[in-house]
Design an enzyme around this catalytic site. Structure first.
Site, mmCIF file in Angstrom:
data_model
loop_
_atom_site.group_PDB
_atom_site.id
_atom_site.type_symbol
_atom_site.label_atom_id
_atom_site.label_comp_id
_atom_site.label_asym_id
_atom_site.label_seq_id
_atom_site.Cartn_x
_atom_site.Cartn_y
_atom_site.Cartn_z
ATOM 1 N N HIS A 76 26.230 -7.156 -9.719
ATOM 2 C CA HIS A 76 24.933 -6.677 -9.240
ATOM 3 C C HIS A 76 24.081 -7.849 -8.775
ATOM 4 O O HIS A 76 24.124 -8.937 -9.345
ATOM 5 C CB HIS A 76 24.210 -5.850 -10.305
ATOM 6 C CG HIS A 76 23.837 -6.589 -11.564
ATOM 7 N ND1 HIS A 76 22.699 -7.365 -11.671
ATOM 8 C CD2 HIS A 76 24.439 -6.659 -12.773
ATOM 9 C CE1 HIS A 76 22.616 -7.868 -12.883
ATOM 10 N NE2 HIS A 76 23.666 -7.456 -13.579
ATOM 11 N N ASP A 78 20.632 -7.653 -8.383
ATOM 12 C CA ASP A 78 19.261 -7.625 -8.881
ATOM 13 C C ASP A 78 19.149 -8.378 -10.205
ATOM 14 O O ASP A 78 20.125 -8.569 -10.929
ATOM 15 C CB ASP A 78 18.754 -6.191 -9.033
ATOM 16 C CG ASP A 78 19.582 -5.356 -10.002
ATOM 17 O OD1 ASP A 78 20.829 -5.457 -9.951
ATOM 18 O OD2 ASP A 78 18.992 -4.602 -10.801
ATOM 19 N N ASP A 108 23.128 -13.802 -15.717
ATOM 20 C CA ASP A 108 23.166 -12.353 -15.453
ATOM 21 C C ASP A 108 22.712 -12.051 -14.032
ATOM 22 O O ASP A 108 21.551 -11.736 -13.816
ATOM 23 C CB ASP A 108 22.273 -11.655 -16.477
ATOM 24 C CG ASP A 108 22.351 -10.147 -16.419
ATOM 25 O OD1 ASP A 108 23.317 -9.621 -15.855
ATOM 26 O OD2 ASP A 108 21.431 -9.495 -16.941
ATOM 27 N N GLU A 140 21.179 -2.459 -10.742
ATOM 28 C CA GLU A 140 21.914 -2.285 -11.997
ATOM 29 C C GLU A 140 20.965 -2.332 -13.175
ATOM 30 O O GLU A 140 21.135 -1.594 -14.159
ATOM 31 C CB GLU A 140 22.981 -3.382 -12.128
ATOM 32 C CG GLU A 140 23.914 -3.232 -13.328
ATOM 33 C CD GLU A 140 23.404 -3.877 -14.607
ATOM 34 O OE1 GLU A 140 24.001 -3.634 -15.672
ATOM 35 O OE2 GLU A 140 22.398 -4.622 -14.558
ATOM 36 N N GLU A 141 19.965 -3.203 -13.089
ATOM 37 C CA GLU A 141 19.071 -3.433 -14.223
ATOM 38 C C GLU A 141 18.162 -2.245 -14.525
ATOM 39 O O GLU A 141 17.507 -2.217 -15.559
ATOM 40 C CB GLU A 141 18.223 -4.693 -13.988
ATOM 41 C CG GLU A 141 19.013 -5.980 -13.865
ATOM 42 C CD GLU A 141 19.625 -6.448 -15.179
ATOM 43 O OE1 GLU A 141 19.504 -5.716 -16.176
ATOM 44 O OE2 GLU A 141 20.216 -7.540 -15.205
ATOM 45 N N GLU A 168 29.978 -9.399 -15.425
ATOM 46 C CA GLU A 168 28.860 -9.602 -16.349
ATOM 47 C C GLU A 168 29.187 -10.742 -17.313
ATOM 48 O O GLU A 168 30.371 -11.013 -17.605
ATOM 49 C CB GLU A 168 28.591 -8.322 -17.143
ATOM 50 C CG GLU A 168 28.003 -7.185 -16.334
ATOM 51 C CD GLU A 168 26.491 -7.310 -16.132
ATOM 52 O OE1 GLU A 168 25.919 -8.344 -16.529
ATOM 53 O OE2 GLU A 168 25.909 -6.376 -15.563
ATOM 54 N N HIS A 362 18.032 -12.080 -19.448
ATOM 55 C CA HIS A 362 16.677 -11.516 -19.501
ATOM 56 C C HIS A 362 15.661 -12.426 -20.193
ATOM 57 O O HIS A 362 14.497 -12.052 -20.325
ATOM 58 C CB HIS A 362 16.675 -10.145 -20.196
ATOM 59 C CG HIS A 362 17.588 -9.141 -19.572
ATOM 60 N ND1 HIS A 362 17.657 -7.834 -19.995
ATOM 61 C CD2 HIS A 362 18.483 -9.232 -18.558
ATOM 62 C CE1 HIS A 362 18.547 -7.166 -19.277
ATOM 63 N NE2 HIS A 362 19.066 -8.014 -18.393
#
Length: 392
Positions: A76, A78, A108, A140-141, A168, A362
């Protein structure tokens, strides 16, 4: 034709991180860059856009797309927001320190995408005997939203791949099982009244607390059931209430209260059990007592995001191949959720394997170890040998 664009993995990581692709923003600038890069190597690509055209998935094939049994490298584009986080450097600029690269998305999961892209010339060298597909998704997030139409497009337009590798952060370990996720917003509507007349009002907060208490009872039950496989940490389906908002003043019986909650279920669990039991409790136990005082009382629960778990398919040839590429003797199970479950739901064998540590995802000052980048480069080198017919 212009000369092919060449990037080292480090240079490509820096380039991708420089695009602010936070989920509430567009990712088109990154997609346009990747399109141009691939085109410089003679590789066509196709977009699968969202409804308003502000975001896009990108799918490209290195080799013959019509050949069955290809390898999909999926990631992903994003990233999560940086607002409110205390960063020591520009989140969208790479800083190297103490054997680490710092920047939003380094773990990530832009490093996996970047290394795959940097290896395009090696995948193409000599003409791959087996296609390598690149699948880049958006959003995705916020619920694995973008990958869904891309999976539909893959199913419609090409032979079934041998395996999808979702990159991931797994510390380059092979993951063949993870939990599913279901998240909801519940809004309780009662009746405002002066706080001295509690018998005439319906407190939305009071009944929201009852609903949350029921969820915690379910959480205890799930913990006691445990995990028969013994692979997950924590070893049970989890329930969490993330936020709660309600009320206006101390002396007013609150009219409204809402809370956000989620559960992360084991891959072999019934994903609808918890929400079904919650809705039944709300409708049969709580709402009648509210409406006995105020017939207009309501409890409304709306799904926010839903993504299935990934179930282990022991002995699957695709998984066996990825374990050989990663030089792993066994596969792992994790509690975080990825797009892998959606590929598996479409009957495409899928595993998770990518550089970086999920513990860094994150967070402010997100980083990836240089050693993880090197390990992923070795993995991609083995994959390039495999698709070219060379021994690995």
């Amino acid at each position: 034709m212009a000369s092919p664009q060449i990037f080292t993995p480090r240079e490509m990581i820096e380039k991708l991180v420089s695009f602010d692709t936070t989920s509430h923003l567009s990712n088109l600038a990154l997609i346009e860059f990747v399109e141009s890069y691939l085109a410089s190597h003679g590789v066509p690509s196709r977009r699968v856009t969202n409804e308003d055209g502000t975001k896009a998935n990108l799918f490209a094939t290195l080799g013959d797309e019509t050949e069955p049994g290809g390898i999909v490298l999926s990631g992903h584009t994003d990233v999560v927001p940086v607002e409110g986080q205390d960063w020591s450097s520009d989140p969208f600029g790479i800083v190297e320190k103490d054997g680490r690269l710092f920047g939003r998305g380094t773990s990530d999961m832009k490093s996996f995408i970047a290394i795959a892209l940097a290896y395009v010339p090696k995948f193409l060298k000599g003409g791959p005997k087996m296609p390598v597909h690149l699948a880049l998704s958006y959003d995705e997030e916020v619920g694995c939203l973008g990958v869904r139409p891309m999976i539909e497009s893959i199913i419609r337009t090409m032979p079934r791949p041998q395996v999808v590798i979702v990159g991931e952060p797994s510390s380059m370990k092979v993951v063949n099982a993870h939990k599913g996720i279901q998240s909801y917003t519940t809004k309780v509507t009662g009746l405002e009244f002066h706080s001295s007349q509690t018998h005439l009002g319906v407190s939305a907060i009071q009944y929201a607390v009852e609903l949350i208490s029921f969820l915690m009872t379910l959480a205890t039950e799930m913990r006691e059931r445990g995990d028969a496989s013994g692979r997950f940490s924590p070893p049970y389906t989890t329930i969490n209430v993330g936020t709660i908002r309600g009320g206006t003043a101390l002396n007013i019986i609150p009219k409204s209260c809402s809370f956000l909650w989620e559960y992360r279920s084991l891959p072999d669990a019934d994903p609808s059990e918890i929400i079904s039991r919650f809705n039944a409790y709300a409708e049969e136990e709580v709402l009648p007592r509210m409406r006995a005082v105020f017939p207009g009382a309501k409890i409304e629960t709306v799904a926010r995001a839903q993504s299935p778990g990934l179930a282990a398919l022991d002995g699957d040839p695709g998984e066996t191949l990825v374990m050989k590429l990663a030089q792993c003797n066994s596969a792992e199970a994790v509690s975080y959720n990825t797009e892998a479950g959606l590929f598996q739901l479409a009957d495409i064998p899928t595993v998770v394997c990518g550089p970086g540590d999920i513990a860094q995802a994150h967070k402010p000052d997100e980083f990836i170890e240089l050693s993880q980048i090197a390990e992923c480069e070795t993995f991609m080198g083995r994959l390039a040998d495999f698709v070219s017919g060379r021994p690995i």
